[in-house]
Design an enzyme around this catalytic site. Structure first.
Site: not given
Length: 486
Positions: A371-373, A463
């Site tokens: 997720e993200c990072a 994502s």
């Protein structure tokens, strides 16, 4: 004071404010620290999806900071998740988000501090920045008290008060509204809480400086607030009618997706790997080892994710991508949450051993949730520096802040969800990934605009979207089952 005999009746307070920047984080964290210093077991909570404030709460109380988000998890889970976190505690302190009545844009009270206070049947303490007003504070407090009669504002804490005379004027004004003043914090140099592009610097990056900051907040609240009155207000709450959330029970009650239809002549599906089935004991008697990124670069994670993975049959072990040169021995699945890889890009890139270890696991088909990072770390590069190269995409910093709740639907079958699974999440970053989606995207966004986003490749689900697995426990179960079959 001893722990409440009934967890559903735990004394509780919500610390709110008319707007951001009023001082509620200082007051909430300081109150947690002050009550903990008095020997109380304090349960810390944060309204909304923010990951950073709960880290300071955890430092103040010695307990895991937990989020209460009616948008991500639904209003029906706010009470159960609260009771889960508050088990065995003497008192719970809930820090609000933004202004008391501010929630998800265009959704009325949804995800607001006011909604959470009503769901918890908890009194609200309003923190008011009084630095540029005197008698007008009465109109402000009156407005907040009368706006929603179902929200019980039980007291006010006046912040940034200049002098004894200023305090007297403010007290007289608030008394006319019939709301008690439960604390006065004098104007002073702010506690050192440095910020950067996504808000406060996380506790994990500050070390002893964070400890000192929390201690200073606690001392300020202890000196300026009526702790006995605040505890008395918290004790005025009644029991909640719901039961505490439990990860194991959530997995059992979460409906499993249907078994795939076998092709003609194919062997029947193995019941041990039925997607969504409550976890049976593996034939070898072993739990599946799931490595979870941690350390200063990856600090964003909800505690319930670890609890759900464990309930689904995983042994969750942590590793630090800044320090560890390879994944934990025997890793069968990998979870890389949010954080600040852009701040530590040089160090992450220099750790070639771990980058190779992550890539090997991902290319083997093992489940990887990012997720993200985590998405940025799996890219080919970040700001020109080599990353893991699992995804054929490049990431870079951007001046534009991407922020807000999202409605999403899984576009592709993945290690986390079957296509068509609907979830709510949030985005919070200042980076760009190009391309923004793979041949098999992770999510189709339905709000605020329609688009596809993220990557599903082999066992990888990557994502920008942060989700809360308590809203869809089958995510954890499916991930662990994928560890078993990959």
């Amino acid at each position: 004071m001893t722990s409440s005999d009934s967890g559903s009746a735990v004394p509780r307070l919500v610390i709110a404010a008319p707007s951001s920047g009023s001082g509620k984080t200082t007051v909430a964290t300081g109150l947690m620290a002050a009550l903990t210093a008095r020997g109380l077991a304090v349960s810390p909570h944060k309204v909304g999806p923010d990951y950073i404030d709960p880290g300071y709460h955890a430092l103040a109380t010695g307990r895991v900071g937990r989020n209460l988000d009616a948008y991500l998890c639904g209003p029906e889970l706010v009470g159960p998740l609260f009771l889960h976190g508050a088990r065995g505690c003497d008192i719970a302190v809930v820090e609000g988000v933004m202004g008391l009545y501010d929630g998800a844009a265009g959704e009325g009270e949804l995800a607001s501090t006011a909604q959470v206070a009503k769901l918890l049947r908890a009194p609200v303490v309003l923190v008011v920045d009084a630095s540029s007003q005197s008698r007008s504070v009465a109109a402000l407090v009156h407005g907040f008290v009368s706006w929603d009669p179902e929200v019980r504002i039980g007291g006010v804490i006046l912040n940034k008060v200049a002098s004894d005379r200023h305090e007297a004027l403010l007290r007289e004004a608030v008394d006319s509204v019939g709301v008690p003043v439960l604390g006065v914090l004098r104007r002073a140099a702010p506690v050192e809480t440095p910020s950067r592009h996504l808000g406060l610097v996380p506790v994990a990056e500050r070390g002893s400086d964070a400890v000192d900051a929390v201690a200073a907040m606690g001392a300020r609240v202890a000196d300026g607030c009526d702790l006995e009155a605040l505890v008395g207000l918290a004790r005025s709450t009644g029991a909640l009618s719901c039961a505490a959330w439990d990860a194991g029970e959530a997995l059992v009650s979460s409906p499993p997706p249907p078994l795939p239809v076998p092709s003609p002549g194919a062997a029947p599906p193995d019941p041990l790997v039925r997607p969504g089935r409550p976890r049976p004991q593996a034939p070898d008697g072993l739990r599946r080892r799931v490595a979870m990124a941690s350390g200063a670069a990856f600090t964003f994670s909800y505690a319930e994710h670890t609890e759900l993975l464990a309930a689904a049959g995983a042994e969750v072990v942590t590793f630090d991508p800044l320090r560890d040169e390879e994944l934990p021995e025997g890793t069968q699945g990998l979870v890389i949450g949010g954080g600040f890889p852009e701040v530590y890009a040089s160090e992450l890139s220099a750790n070639e051993g771990l980058r190779k270890s992550v890539a090997e696991l991902a290319f083997s088909g093992a489940p990887v949730a990012a997720e993200c990072a985590g998405l940025l770390y799996l890219c080919r590069e970040l700001d020109g520096l080599p990353m893991c190269g699992v995804l054929d995409a490049a990431a870079r910093m951007s001046k534009r802040l991407t922020l807000g709740y999202r409605d999403a639907v899984a576009v592709s079958d993945s290690a986390l969800a079957v296509a068509g699974t609907r979830m709510r999440g949030h985005e919070f970053h200042r980076t760009v990934v190009e391309p923004g989606a793979g041949a098999a995207p992770a999510w189709g966004m339905r709000a605020p605009e329609r688009r596809v986003e993220g990557f599903v490749e082999r066992g990888v689900h990557a994502s920008y979207l942060h989700t809360h697995w308590a809203a869809e426990p089958g995510v954890a179960r499916r991930f662990v089952e994928r560890c078993r079959t990959s």
